[in-house]
Design a protein around this motif. Structure first.
Motif: not given
Length: 191
Positions: A172-191
């Motif tokens: 659950t923690m891994i999934a939460l960190v993945e979501i945060i990374c995709v949204m705020y680090v990588y960016g949801h528009k580039r995903f």
């Protein structure tokens, strides 16, 4: 629904055995129990006789609710309760073989899916992209085998319970960190 009916079948069987054992003890002291079937004795009459009996320490104080609440789960359900149920039904060897073949096929199918997910992730990693797939699969399989050996030791059931109880928290923690990374680090528009 099938599991609940099997647990109910086991509970009724255990309750019946308990009542027959207690009624046999009570029939020496209470002659009204002689010649009566267990199904014909109301629970209130049984409990009154148990409480008045001089053999109260030998009694098991049978209760269907208690038997239902003490139902096994996990490995106990698969290997203890199901084995008891299969002994009671007709053509027991056939049902036993079918059940354990089903467990084996479910285990192998789950393992293939999990292993393929791990290998695909590793194979897509830039540093491991040039490692040959059979070598990568061999390394992952040997590592998984070494971890699996932990579960076949004397304390294997305790390790299984530990992994089963606390394994989901990490995922659950891994999934939460993945979501945060995709949204705020990588960016949801580039995903």
């Amino acid at each position: 629904a099938v599991i609940f009916s099997i647990l109910g079948f086991k509970a009724v069987h255990m309750f019946t055995n308990c009542m027959e054992r207690d009624i046999k003890i009570l029939s020496d002291e209470f002659p009204e129990f002689l010649g009566r079937k267990m199904e014909d004795i109301p629970q209130d009459e049984y409990m009154l006789a148990v409480n008045k009996s001089i053999h109260v320490m030998e009694m098991h104080n049978c209760s269907l609710a208690k038997e239902l609440n003490s139902a096994a789960g996990g490995t106990g359900l698969a290997f203890i309760v199901m084995a008891e149920v299969f002994v009671q039904i007709p053509a027991a060897p056939v049902w036993s073989i079918l059940f354990f073949l089903m467990l084996l096929s479910l285990g192998v199918g789950s393992q293939i899916g999990i292993l393929e997910g791990v290998i695909s992730m590793l194979f897509d990693h830039p540093k491991l992209k040039y490692v040959k797939k059979p070598i990568l699969v061999g390394i992952v399989v040997i590592f998984s085998y070494m971890v699996g050996l932990l579960f076949v030791t004397g304390a294997g059931e305790y390790w299984l319970t530990l992994f089963d109880t606390f394994g989901a928290t990490g995922l659950t923690m891994i999934a939460l960190v993945e979501i945060i990374c995709v949204m705020y680090v990588y960016g949801h528009k580039r995903f």
